[in-house]
Design an enzyme around this catalytic site. Structure first.
Site, PDB file in Angstrom:
ATOM      1  NE  ARG A  39      -4.020  -0.081   1.883  1.00 42.08           N
ATOM      2  CZ  ARG A  39      -5.215   0.170   1.335  1.00 42.08           C
ATOM      3  NH1 ARG A  39      -5.555   1.423   1.028  1.00 42.08           N
ATOM      4  NH2 ARG A  39      -6.053  -0.786   1.073  1.00 42.08           N
ATOM      5  CD  GLU A  68      -7.010   2.364   6.577  1.00 44.65           C
ATOM      6  OE1 GLU A  68      -6.176   1.672   7.159  1.00 44.65           O
ATOM      7  OE2 GLU A  68      -7.420   2.108   5.423  1.00 44.65           O
TER       8      GLU A  68
END
Length: 806
Positions: free
Chosen positions: A355, A758
């Protein structure tokens, strides 16, 4: 008779009520009220479903559950060294301690001694190799928690260890070629020679290093599991975890029983932030193994210091980079190596690095880029998930680069950022091959720039700095683009159950876990909206592996997306059955039946919802249903690191203004303006709370939350609130403007909303770069400040000294 509330409880309730009122002032309450009157139950602000319990102190967490007779308490004996070989244990002194009933060692584990999340490289109890200071070696069972802890503290005296020199820093691990998994490489080439060719041909080049520290999750409720043996080898485990299904499998492997013998339940957590996604496994397994062996309930609640010493946290990252750019600041080529401190085992370091690499681009088109990811194996706690899951570590690197490019060119960093934005119809493909088809960063940034008065405030800051030799102001506007979905395809699924009872009340169970983020509130709103009933009719129950099986972790900001869709699917099936019945009994067509405001409109009549439910029960219509959802269109090739790992992107931007004291390194956030994209928000008040919380939490990561390991012993020296500093109320700016960007998701998410857990953690990049801007002002912006994160006062002073010398 109800007892009067304690005055302190009332005061807390009043403070909470005041906050809610202030939050509601930042959303369009008139529009929400109109939508609610029309029958909408989503898109309206509602308090958290457990808020009244939280403020009254009545929300039950695992340690609040009544203890069964015979419950034993567990504590862990920890390694006093960071690296070495365990040669023996003299446990008789431990067994002889008052109140001790038993001591558990690896030999007492009937199944597999492993709690690794993906790679099986993480022993529950030390199997001989000492990997880090704080590693659990044995477990003590005693009649009281205090007795167990006192006995476990003897570990330093009863363990025989041949100590070795530990590897502590990620750069040290990188130099040794010591990784928890093989290095990753992701590249995109549009011109001859790829990234290095583009850099070589560029009019300007920049080469440097940068680092960001890790971050402790610091959940209010520490790691805890309560294991209760059941008949026929069964085990019921109450566990504070974001991933009950993973805990179920880990426990079943440790006990050497099928998964259907293990029941894991979690009503709520006192915070998680990723720290309870995989790392709750060790504690759940130890409690279950002890309960199985002793045939008594066992509670394992870790002391805060031990929690720090045992568990991992956000990965710290070190970067080496080189970029080439033109006279306007447009990046033509970039190459970067990212080195993370993975810790002693793989845990989730692979997905975190993936990520990070996939977010290095952030909101920017990078035509030629080459990225390399190295997860260094160190003799420290095994680092794990933390809000953002590598995304913040990837995106801050390109932000730091563009900030430096702007300074080298003498330009406003916002102008350099803007010229590198992804395009709408061209220059809109990410390095990993996904087309950015929902780009709103241009409009969102322009709106924030205007509404925050960014340009005039920058001019004011420059004027202030000219006449202020000691205090310096800095300002920065930073954008974000954040991909939403697990970057492991099969995790993007969810299930739910919806029961409608004969009295019209509704019960919902889904695979997501509630950790204070409002997931149950949003799912209940979705079900209420689908069935056209008042929110108060719907109740969500504890996450339970005996109700919804094979669930994914509540992580990657997918909780509402996945579980909301699954619950909607279940509720829709019930609604369609009810509509068919209503048309059969009262005439008309099923597709014309409408459910809204606790009533059912059918063939010109209006029935109370409860009446139709009674008729449905008498007519033997099924009043419960299961639902399922799998995110469509995802693909990922981990060998080539190409595909479509994200269903959509969330966007946002923030402006922060700071004041720095150049004599002490102290700083203050004067004002923050936030504009964030939550799509068509399911609950604007909850989303704004999530955004503000993420902003302050991310600000802590980048400014005050410093993790320090002793360079030779490997001891984490910042293992308590006395030495590890999270932000407090005093760190919130006196002016904080936070609003949601008006729009909706172009992709078919739940009611066209967007994830909000997030992405907003990237918003406080603006705080870090505002501090960097203020430090740069010391040298009239002629020297690029070597400021590293966290920007503690010491780090700021070092950067100021370098600017003054340069």
């Amino acid at each position: 008779m109800n007892k009067p509330l304690d005055p302190k409880v009332l005061q807390r309730a009043q403070v909470f009520s005041h906050y809610l009122k202030n939050t509601e002032l930042r959303v369009d309450r008139m529009a929400e009220a109109q939508a609610e009157r029309a029958g909408a139950r989503v898109g309206v602000s509602r308090p958290h479903e457990s808020a009244h319990l939280h403020v009254a102190g009545e929300a039950a967490y695992i340690d609040d559950l009544p203890e069964l007779a015979g419950t034993l308490h567990c504590a862990l004996g920890l390694s006093p060294v960071a690296s070495g070989q365990l040669t023996g244990m003299s446990l008789n002194p431990v067994r002889a301690m008052p109140g001790v009933v038993a001591v558990i060692t690896p030999e007492d584990i009937p199944g597999v001694n492993d709690c690794g999340s993906i790679i099986h490289d993480d022993p529950i109890l030390c199997d001989g190799e000492i990997r880090y200071l704080g590693q659990p070696v044995f477990a003590v069972l005693a009649r009281t928690r205090d007795a167990a802890r006192r006995a476990a503290a003897l570990a330093k005296d009863v363990l025989q260890i041949e100590a070795k020199t530990p590897v502590i820093s990620p750069r040290q691990a990188h130099e040794l070629g010591q990784y928890v998994l093989r290095p990753m490489h992701l590249a995109r080439s549009t011109t001859e020679g790829g990234a290095q060719g583009a850099i070589a041909r560029a009019p300007h080049r920049l080469k440097g290093s940068f680092s960001v520290g890790g971050q402790e999750q610091f959940y209010l409720e520490g790691q805890i599991s309560y294991a209760i043996p059941k008949e026929d080898g069964g085990m019921h485990v109450y566990c504070s975890t974001q991933h009950p299904s993973e805990m179920q499998l880990l426990i079943s492997h440790a006990l050497h029983v099928p998964a259907n013998h293990v029941h894991v339940e979690c009503r709520r957590m006192g915070g998680g932030f990723g720290g309870k996604e995989s790392q709750s496994g060790l504690f759940a397994c130890v409690a279950a193994v002890a309960a199985r062996r002793l045939r008594r309930p066992v509670k394992l609640r870790v002391d805060r210091d031990d929690d720090f010493m045992i568990t991992g946290r956000r990965h710290c990252f070190w970067y080496d980079y080189e970029v080439g750019y033109d006279d306007q600041g447009k990046v033509l080529g970039a190459e970067i190596s990212m080195i993370s401190r993975a810790g002693h085992s793989a845990d989730l370091s692979g997905p975190v690095m993936t990520r990070a690499l996939c977010h290095f681009d952030n909101a920017y088109w990078l035509p030629d880029v080459s990225m390399h990811g190295y997860s260094g194996r160190t003799n420290t706690q095994s680092n794990t998930a933390f809000r953002g899951f590598g995304g913040p570590q990837g995106a801050i690197a390109i932000e730091n680069i563009l900030d430096s490019v702007a300074r080298h060119l003498g330009k406003d960093p916002l102008d350099v950022r803007r010229i590198n934005f992804y395009g709408k119809t061209e220059n809109n493909v990410t390095p990993y091959g996904q087309t950015v088809d929902d780009n709103i960063i241009h409009e969102l940034t322009a709106q924030l720039e205007s509404e925050s008065d960014y340009r005039s405030r920058r001019a004011e800051a420059d004027a202030f700095n000219t006449s202020s030799p000691v205090l310096k102001r800095g300002i920065a506007l930073t954008p974000l683009k954040f991909g939403i979905s697990f970057n492991v395809k099969h995790f993007n699924q969810a299930g739910a159950l919806v029961h409608v009872y004969a009295d019209g009340s509704i019960l919902v169970n889904h695979g997501g876990t509630e950790m204070g983020q409002g997931l149950n509130t949003k799912v209940a709103q979705v079900v209420a909206h689908e069935l056209g009933v008042n929110f108060e009719r719907v109740r969500c129950t504890a996450t339970d592996t005996e109700k919804v099986a094979n669930t994914s972790a509540t992580a990657a900001s997918t909780g509402a997306d996945l579980n909301g869709k699954a619950a909607q699917d279940a509720a829709r099936q019930i609604r369609e059955r009810l509509a068919t019945l209503a048309a059969r009994l009262h005439g008309g067509r099923a597709e014309d039946v409408r459910f809204a405001n606790d009533a059912v409109q059918v063939n010109g009549q209006e029935l109370p919802f409860c009446s139709l439910i009674t008729q449905a029960y008498l007519e033997r219509v099924q009043l419960w249903s299961d639902g399922f959802y799998a995110t469509p269109g995802l693909s990922w090739d981990r060998e080539t690191m190409h595909g479509r790992p994200f269903f959509y992107y969330a966007y946002g931007a923030a402006v922060s203004e700071v004041l720095v004291d150049t004599l002490t390194g102290e700083w203050k956030l004067l004002r923050a303006d936030i504009l964030h994209d939550a799509g068509k928000s399911l609950n604007p008040a909850v989303d704004i709370g999530q955004i503000e919380g993420a902003f302050i939490q991310g600000m802590g990561w980048l400014t005050t939350e410093e993790l320090v390991w002793h360079p030779t012993s490997g001891k984490l020296t910042t293992h308590a609130p006395s030495t590890y500093k999270i932000p407090t109320a005093n760190d919130c700016p006196p002016v904080l403007h936070c609003q949601l960007y008006q729009g909706q998701n172009v992709h078919d998410s739940i009611h066209r909303s967007k994830a909000v857990g997030e992405p907003p953690l990237l918003l406080p990049f603006s705080v870090f770069f505002a501090i960097r801007d203020a430090v740069s002002a010391v040298g009239q912006h002629r020297v690029d400040p070597p400021l590293m994160a966290p920007a503690t006062s010491e780090s700021i002073l070092r950067a100021i000294t370098a600017v003054q010398a340069g």
